[in-house]
Design an enzyme around this catalytic site. Structure first.
Site, short mmCIF file in Angstrom:
data_model
loop_
_atom_site.label_atom_id
_atom_site.label_comp_id
_atom_site.label_asym_id
_atom_site.label_seq_id
_atom_site.Cartn_x
_atom_site.Cartn_y
_atom_site.Cartn_z
N HIS A 26 0.90 -1.12 -0.17
CA HIS A 26 -0.03 0.26 -0.55
C HIS A 26 0.71 1.00 0.00
CE1 HIS A 26 -3.88 1.72 1.52
NE2 HIS A 26 -3.54 2.91 1.23
N ASP A 30 1.34 8.85 -6.06
CA ASP A 30 1.76 10.72 -5.64
C ASP A 30 1.77 11.20 -4.60
OD1 ASP A 30 -0.64 9.74 -4.90
OD2 ASP A 30 -1.94 11.45 -6.79
N GLY A 193 -9.98 7.88 -2.09
CA GLY A 193 -10.28 9.79 -1.79
C GLY A 193 -10.92 8.94 -0.71
N GLU A 223 -10.70 3.35 7.41
CA GLU A 223 -9.69 4.23 7.99
C GLU A 223 -10.30 5.55 8.82
OE1 GLU A 223 -5.73 7.12 5.47
OE2 GLU A 223 -7.66 6.06 3.97
N ASP A 320 1.72 4.04 3.30
CA ASP A 320 0.59 4.75 2.21
C ASP A 320 1.54 5.54 1.59
OD1 ASP A 320 -1.84 5.63 2.25
OD2 ASP A 320 -2.51 6.25 3.40
#
Length: 379
Positions: A26, A30, A193, A223, A320
């Site tokens: 994960h 970007d 998102g 999350e 992440d």
């Protein structure tokens, strides 16, 4: 392959954690740019930045995400995505991303990103995917020439706050570029998102298509939202892994605590996730920053990671967003060791969990597991 910024070790010493073989499941493309690259690409594109040097930009990202909600945290991507709108920029970022993974000891990485965010400069979705793959291929070839073999693949993300038509388009894109299709390198699909208020059920057509075509799926869930989101990821999204999944701990209750021993009960969702060995893509620093376990506390050692590990969940360790969280896999492992007194055996278990959950054929997962075992045996 650049060296990691800091050498991390266990509290009692031992080998460099960066030298240990690791699997990254994960990690957002970007969210892992080099600050120096952002500066150069922004200068070429005439984009204004909040800082004029790499140190200042690094500090800006770190200060901007401290204590942020998930929605505020995601705003930092406006800067990185702005400089990733051309094929050369995407190719460069992807190339450097893999080199930086390798420098941290990663031998298999699954890198996720949202192609729809990179078409403002005129790229088609297919061209964007091809540019990223070209960067990955450049990096793996460069590394192989130096005797360092790294596997890397793409996970394409649809945005859960966009329309079902858009997510279906990304699902179809993933199928066109899946591993085995031409030069494709797509291993799986995700939705990312804002989580709360944007359930997986809204994208059921995309998920059903992917299930019918046997392309693996991971879903951001648990999350910034709770058990309902996780349930939706499992049922509507057909998820084989949970992106974060921290709030699965909400389905665990303490039945009895004698002081010497604690008895817990697992609810139906937690039972399903544990018993089916559905991987939790936990990212401790990011989870702390976005308040994913705020109900349990606001310190690193309040993370339910150890609870889940001790109860037999398939926990994996991830970053992440390495830039936003100023972290690496080695740093995450070092922080976990400090918080929960983990050792090399625990580190190996986390990597074997990740290898077993990789979106790879069985033979490749077995080979990956062997590389991890050998690397830890030699540490």
């Amino acid at each position: 392959m650049s060296a990691p910024d800091q050498e991390y070790r266990l509290p009692d010493g031992g080998p460099s954690i960066a030298a240990l073989p690791k699997v990254s499941l994960h990690d957002h493309l970007d969210g892992g740019l080099r600050p120096s690259t952002i500066l150069e690409l922004a200068d070429e594109a005439g984009i204004a930045l909040p800082a004029s040097d790499a140190t200042g930009l690094t500090e800006w990202f770190a200060s901007a995400v401290a204590g942020a909600s998930l929605v505020d945290y995601l705003k930092r991507f406006d800067v990185t995505n702005a400089v990733m709108q051309t094929a050369p920029a995407l190719r460069r970022v992807a190339h450097e991303f893999v080199l930086d993974l390798a420098a941290d000891g990663v031998i298999h990485g699954e890198v996720r990103w949202g192609p729809s965010l990179h078409t403002r400069g005129g790229l088609s979705l297919d061209e964007a995917v091809e540019a990223v793959q070209a960067g990955f291929d450049d990096a793996t070839r460069d590394l192989a020439e130096r005797g360092h073999h790294v596997g890397v693949g793409q996970i394409l993300c649809a945005l859960r706050n966009e329309s079902p038509v858009a997510s279906l388009e990304i699902a179809q894109l993933a199928l066109r570029h899946r591993v085995g299709e031409g030069s494709g390198g797509v291993l799986g699909f995700d939705i990312a998102g804002p989580e709360a208020g944007f359930p997986p059920a809204a994208h059921r057509e995309a998920f059903d298509l992917l299930q019918a075509e046997f392309l693996p799926v991971t879903v951001h869930a648990g999350e910034a939202d709770g058990l309902t989101s996780i349930r939706g990821a499992l049922i509507d999204g057909h998820a084989l892994r949970l992106g974060h999944g921290v709030r699965i701990a909400d389905d665990i209750s303490i039945l009895r605590d004698t002081g010497d021993a604690t008895t817990v009960g697992l609810g139906p969702i937690a039972t399903w996730v544990r018993d089916r060995e559905i991987a939790l893509e936990l990212s401790p620093t990011s989870n702390l920053q976005t308040g994913a376990f705020a109900s349990r506390g606001d310190d690193f050692d309040d993370h339910p990671f150890d609870l889940l590990y001790q109860l037999g969940f398939r926990v994996t360790v991830n970053t992440d967003n390495r830039l936003m969280s100023a972290t690496s896999l080695s740093r995450e492992l070092a922080l976990l060791a400090q918080a929960f007194d983990y050792g090399l055996d625990d580190f190996e278990r986390f990597q074997q969990n990740a290898a077993a959950s990789a979106f790879l054929p069985l033979e490749e997962r077995d080979a990956l597991a062997d590389r991890i075992a050998l690397g830890f045996a030699e540490a």
